[in-house]
Motif scaffolding. Sequence first.
Motif, PDB file in Angstrom:
ATOM      1  N   LEU A  27       0.834  -1.201   0.000  1.00  0.00           N
ATOM      2  CA  LEU A  27       0.000   0.000   0.000  1.00  0.00           C
ATOM      3  C   LEU A  27       0.870   1.253   0.000  1.00  0.00           C
ATOM      4  CD1 LEU A  27      -2.621  -1.053   2.705  1.00  0.00           C
ATOM      5  CD2 LEU A  27      -2.991  -0.947   0.234  1.00  0.00           C
ATOM      6  N   VAL A  28       0.411   2.278  -0.720  1.00  0.00           N
ATOM      7  CA  VAL A  28       1.061   3.589  -0.695  1.00  0.00           C
ATOM      8  C   VAL A  28       0.033   4.586  -0.173  1.00  0.00           C
ATOM      9  CG1 VAL A  28       2.243   5.377  -2.017  1.00  0.00           C
ATOM     10  CG2 VAL A  28       2.521   2.978  -2.653  1.00  0.00           C
ATOM     11  N   SER A  29       0.382   5.300   0.904  1.00  0.00           N
ATOM     12  CA  SER A  29      -0.598   6.195   1.524  1.00  0.00           C
ATOM     13  C   SER A  29      -0.099   7.631   1.508  1.00  0.00           C
ATOM     14  CB  SER A  29      -0.886   5.754   2.965  1.00  0.00           C
ATOM     15  OG  SER A  29       0.221   6.031   3.803  1.00  0.00           O
ATOM     16  N   GLY A  30      -1.045   8.531   1.598  1.00  0.00           N
ATOM     17  CA  GLY A  30      -0.731   9.951   1.605  1.00  0.00           C
ATOM     18  C   GLY A  30      -1.903  10.738   1.063  1.00  0.00           C
ATOM     19  N   PRO A  31      -1.913  12.058   1.265  1.00  0.00           N
ATOM     20  CA  PRO A  31      -3.020  12.880   0.757  1.00  0.00           C
ATOM     21  C   PRO A  31      -2.965  13.016  -0.758  1.00  0.00           C
ATOM     22  CG  PRO A  31      -1.322  14.270   1.720  1.00  0.00           C
ATOM     23  CD  PRO A  31      -0.922  12.850   1.996  1.00  0.00           C
ATOM     24  N   THR A  32      -3.994  13.602  -1.339  1.00  0.00           N
ATOM     25  CA  THR A  32      -4.019  13.868  -2.776  1.00  0.00           C
ATOM     26  C   THR A  32      -2.843  14.757  -3.156  1.00  0.00           C
ATOM     27  OG1 THR A  32      -6.429  13.727  -2.807  1.00  0.00           O
ATOM     28  CG2 THR A  32      -5.394  14.856  -4.651  1.00  0.00           C
ATOM     29  N   GLY A  33      -2.174  14.412  -4.263  1.00  0.00           N
ATOM     30  CA  GLY A  33      -1.065  15.234  -4.733  1.00  0.00           C
ATOM     31  C   GLY A  33       0.246  14.996  -4.021  1.00  0.00           C
ATOM     32  N   GLY A  76       3.549  -4.467   3.313  1.00  0.00           N
ATOM     33  CA  GLY A  76       4.146  -3.235   3.805  1.00  0.00           C
ATOM     34  C   GLY A  76       3.342  -2.031   3.358  1.00  0.00           C
ATOM     35  N   VAL A  77       3.593  -0.906   4.029  1.00  0.00           N
ATOM     36  CA  VAL A  77       2.899   0.341   3.706  1.00  0.00           C
ATOM     37  C   VAL A  77       3.939   1.439   3.519  1.00  0.00           C
ATOM     38  CG1 VAL A  77       1.145   2.009   4.391  1.00  0.00           C
ATOM     39  CG2 VAL A  77       0.947  -0.379   5.140  1.00  0.00           C
ATOM     40  N   VAL A  78       3.802   2.168   2.426  1.00  0.00           N
ATOM     41  CA  VAL A  78       4.697   3.301   2.140  1.00  0.00           C
ATOM     42  C   VAL A  78       3.887   4.582   2.283  1.00  0.00           C
ATOM     43  CG1 VAL A  78       6.199   4.386   0.425  1.00  0.00           C
ATOM     44  CG2 VAL A  78       5.956   1.885   0.472  1.00  0.00           C
ATOM     45  N   ALA A  79       4.260   5.430   3.243  1.00  0.00           N
ATOM     46  CA  ALA A  79       3.632   6.749   3.367  1.00  0.00           C
ATOM     47  C   ALA A  79       4.581   7.772   2.754  1.00  0.00           C
ATOM     48  CB  ALA A  79       3.362   7.080   4.824  1.00  0.00           C
ATOM     49  N   GLN A  80       4.044   8.788   2.117  1.00  0.00           N
ATOM     50  CA  GLN A  80       4.926   9.773   1.492  1.00  0.00           C
ATOM     51  C   GLN A  80       4.296  11.155   1.411  1.00  0.00           C
ATOM     52  OE1 GLN A  80       4.973   7.602  -2.502  1.00  0.00           O
ATOM     53  NE2 GLN A  80       4.967   9.727  -3.199  1.00  0.00           N
ATOM     54  N   ARG A  81       5.155  12.148   1.274  1.00  0.00           N
ATOM     55  CA  ARG A  81       4.765  13.536   1.052  1.00  0.00           C
ATOM     56  C   ARG A  81       5.725  14.141   0.041  1.00  0.00           C
ATOM     57  NH1 ARG A  81       1.644  11.732   4.110  1.00  0.00           N
ATOM     58  NH2 ARG A  81       0.627  12.664   5.916  1.00  0.00           N
ATOM     59  N   ILE A  90       9.507  12.612   0.469  1.00  0.00           N
ATOM     60  CA  ILE A  90      10.044  12.020   1.693  1.00  0.00           C
ATOM     61  C   ILE A  90       9.147  10.831   2.041  1.00  0.00           C
ATOM     62  CG2 ILE A  90      11.119  14.136   2.556  1.00  0.00           C
ATOM     63  CD1 ILE A  90       8.715  14.549   4.381  1.00  0.00           C
ATOM     64  N   TYR A  91       9.742   9.800   2.630  1.00  0.00           N
ATOM     65  CA  TYR A  91       9.042   8.524   2.768  1.00  0.00           C
ATOM     66  C   TYR A  91       9.063   8.003   4.208  1.00  0.00           C
ATOM     67  CZ  TYR A  91       9.522   8.349  -2.323  1.00  0.00           C
ATOM     68  OH  TYR A  91       9.460   8.628  -3.655  1.00  0.00           O
ATOM     69  N   GLU A  92       8.108   7.105   4.458  1.00  0.00           N
ATOM     70  CA  GLU A  92       8.036   6.326   5.705  1.00  0.00           C
ATOM     71  C   GLU A  92       7.560   4.931   5.286  1.00  0.00           C
ATOM     72  OE1 GLU A  92       6.104   7.974   9.379  1.00  0.00           O
ATOM     73  OE2 GLU A  92       4.518   6.561   8.815  1.00  0.00           O
ATOM     74  N   ILE A  93       8.414   3.927   5.462  1.00  0.00           N
ATOM     75  CA  ILE A  93       8.056   2.577   5.022  1.00  0.00           C
ATOM     76  C   ILE A  93       7.936   1.652   6.232  1.00  0.00           C
ATOM     77  CG2 ILE A  93       8.753   0.574   3.657  1.00  0.00           C
ATOM     78  CD1 ILE A  93      10.098   2.398   1.699  1.00  0.00           C
ATOM     79  N   MET A  94       6.741   1.098   6.389  1.00  0.00           N
ATOM     80  CA  MET A  94       6.491   0.149   7.475  1.00  0.00           C
ATOM     81  C   MET A  94       6.394  -1.257   6.878  1.00  0.00           C
ATOM     82  SD  MET A  94       3.366  -0.058  10.245  1.00  0.00           S
ATOM     83  CE  MET A  94       2.203  -0.814   9.110  1.00  0.00           C
ATOM     84  N   LEU A  95       7.407  -2.080   7.136  1.00  0.00           N
ATOM     85  CA  LEU A  95       7.361  -3.482   6.728  1.00  0.00           C
ATOM     86  C   LEU A  95       6.538  -4.261   7.747  1.00  0.00           C
ATOM     87  CD1 LEU A  95      11.140  -3.979   5.788  1.00  0.00           C
ATOM     88  CD2 LEU A  95       9.255  -3.344   4.273  1.00  0.00           C
ATOM     89  N   VAL A  96       5.616  -5.072   7.276  1.00  0.00           N
ATOM     90  CA  VAL A  96       4.761  -5.838   8.193  1.00  0.00           C
ATOM     91  C   VAL A  96       5.533  -7.080   8.638  1.00  0.00           C
ATOM     92  CG1 VAL A  96       2.540  -6.990   8.498  1.00  0.00           C
ATOM     93  CG2 VAL A  96       2.684  -4.901   7.109  1.00  0.00           C
ATOM     94  N   THR A  97       6.272  -6.906   9.724  1.00  0.00           N
ATOM     95  CA  THR A  97       7.092  -7.976  10.310  1.00  0.00           C
ATOM     96  C   THR A  97       6.218  -8.867  11.196  1.00  0.00           C
ATOM     97  OG1 THR A  97       7.611  -6.608  12.227  1.00  0.00           O
ATOM     98  CG2 THR A  97       9.087  -6.415  10.325  1.00  0.00           C
ATOM     99  N   PRO A  98       6.744 -10.015  11.629  1.00  0.00           N
ATOM    100  CA  PRO A  98       5.972 -10.873  12.537  1.00  0.00           C
ATOM    101  C   PRO A  98       5.461 -10.141  13.775  1.00  0.00           C
ATOM    102  CG  PRO A  98       7.840 -12.081  11.697  1.00  0.00           C
ATOM    103  CD  PRO A  98       7.996 -10.681  11.188  1.00  0.00           C
TER     104      PRO A  98
END
Length: 512
Positions: free
Chosen positions: A271-277, A396-401, A452-460
């Motif tokens: 998943l990639v998350s963040g606001p529009t634009g 995993g989830v990638v958040a970005q701005r 700029i990024y924030e990556i959360m790997l879904v670990t055990p």
Amino acid sequence: MNSDAALAERFGLQIFEEIHSFPFVRDQVTVIPYSMAKQKKVLPVDETPSSFIVAISDPLDYEVITELRLLLKKQIQPIYSPKSTIETAIERCYHQREEETKRLFSDLEKDSRLQGVEEETYDLLEQAEGNPVIRMVNTIILEAIQFGASDIHFEPTEAGLMIRYRMDGILQQKHIPPREYQMQIITRLKVMAKMDIAEHRLPQDGRIKLHHGGREIDFRVSTLPIVHGERIVIRILDKGNVVLGLDRIGMNELHLSQMRKLISIPEGIVLVSGPTGSGKTTTLYSAISELNDMERNIITVEDPVEYKITGISQVSVNPRIDLTFAKGLRHILRQDPDVIMIGEIRDKETAEIAIQASLTGHLVFSTLHTNDAPSALTRLADMGIEPYLLASSILGVVAQRLVRKICPDCKIVYLPEDEELAEMGLEFKVPFYRGLGCDKCLGTGYKGRLAIYEIMLVTPKIKSQVMMSQDAEKLREVALQQGMRTLFSDGLERVIDGKTTSKEVLRVTREK
């Protein structure tokens, strides 16, 4: 080498693949009519005491050399350059001058020929050469492209039609044309976008496709009825400005290795998350572009398809015929896909099908509108997705701005005050950078953007936390313990590296 270049070499012409560094192109000097340059694909690029240096695309076109010699009253020294290069340089020389645009609006204000003829709006839709409304709309669009704007806003106000460009994520007011042209401009845009010009009460959507500087540019057009008329926003989809590839979108080494690890797994959801634009679509396209080969069947369902990628089957959502994300996704699964991209997970039905697809051996990419990476799992839980399904399907989830980059032409170094250091969580003195503002960045101090990024790997451990609680704060605590770097941390690194400012990072991360 193409045939024209081979001919040019044979005739002893110098060959230039790029001509933007020549004085006339760099300083936007024009010495021949635009119509001649455009039709003949020629452009004078420099001058000596006895001659003009002219870029030509056809080494056999002796007539144009003669015409130029008679017109300019000097000898012509031809050089060869590809047609597409000359076209781009022509558009730069003849259309990228803000003063010309301002002069056009100033001249129109003095021009009383069309004042008070609102009933003749339909006559203005003719493709007549020199029509002031057509010229005005074309000039605005061309100027926005040259400025690198992502959107053009036409907003009717009590004072008149306000025109703003979104540049590097920030709206900047550019023009207010004479009030009597408001209806004509709006109508012209609606005709170009193939909308119903008689409908003023309902919102409409349309598209425009134009050729500019040898490339094709798409525009998404949206209208919205407001108090003072119809508001129009044009999204510029310039393929020439799109940079695809995970190693080209600004990820640091840690995030790049994490992202490549995620897309190498054959099944699951990224998943990639963040606001529009915030650049989510570019990140998704970059990921699937790396996977794009003859061994994989990649299919996307988008709303709408923004950029067409060779080798990938792309489906555009169409609510009018009930082609939703969920319905499109169901049919995609019958097409034997390996990789699936869903433009956005908007509801429980789409989320459930995406999860089912991931559990049956497919790699699924999609986006969510959340503020950070952990909140994406919380959002899916709020939609009604069972915790065990989240734990078993999300990779995993990638958040970005997107933050604005400091303009390299007016960049300076300074020592921040203690208050600014404290805002950035620093207890020691470190030099920061900022832009003073210059002509190249239109006085803003910024030019271009980076992610700029924030990556959360879904670990055990995160899976265990999801099974116990889907609370975003608790997930965040576990993710930080597992080594996740926050958006703010990534932004701080860019500030110290001199890529952006502390003000920009605080603006997009909402951290104080």
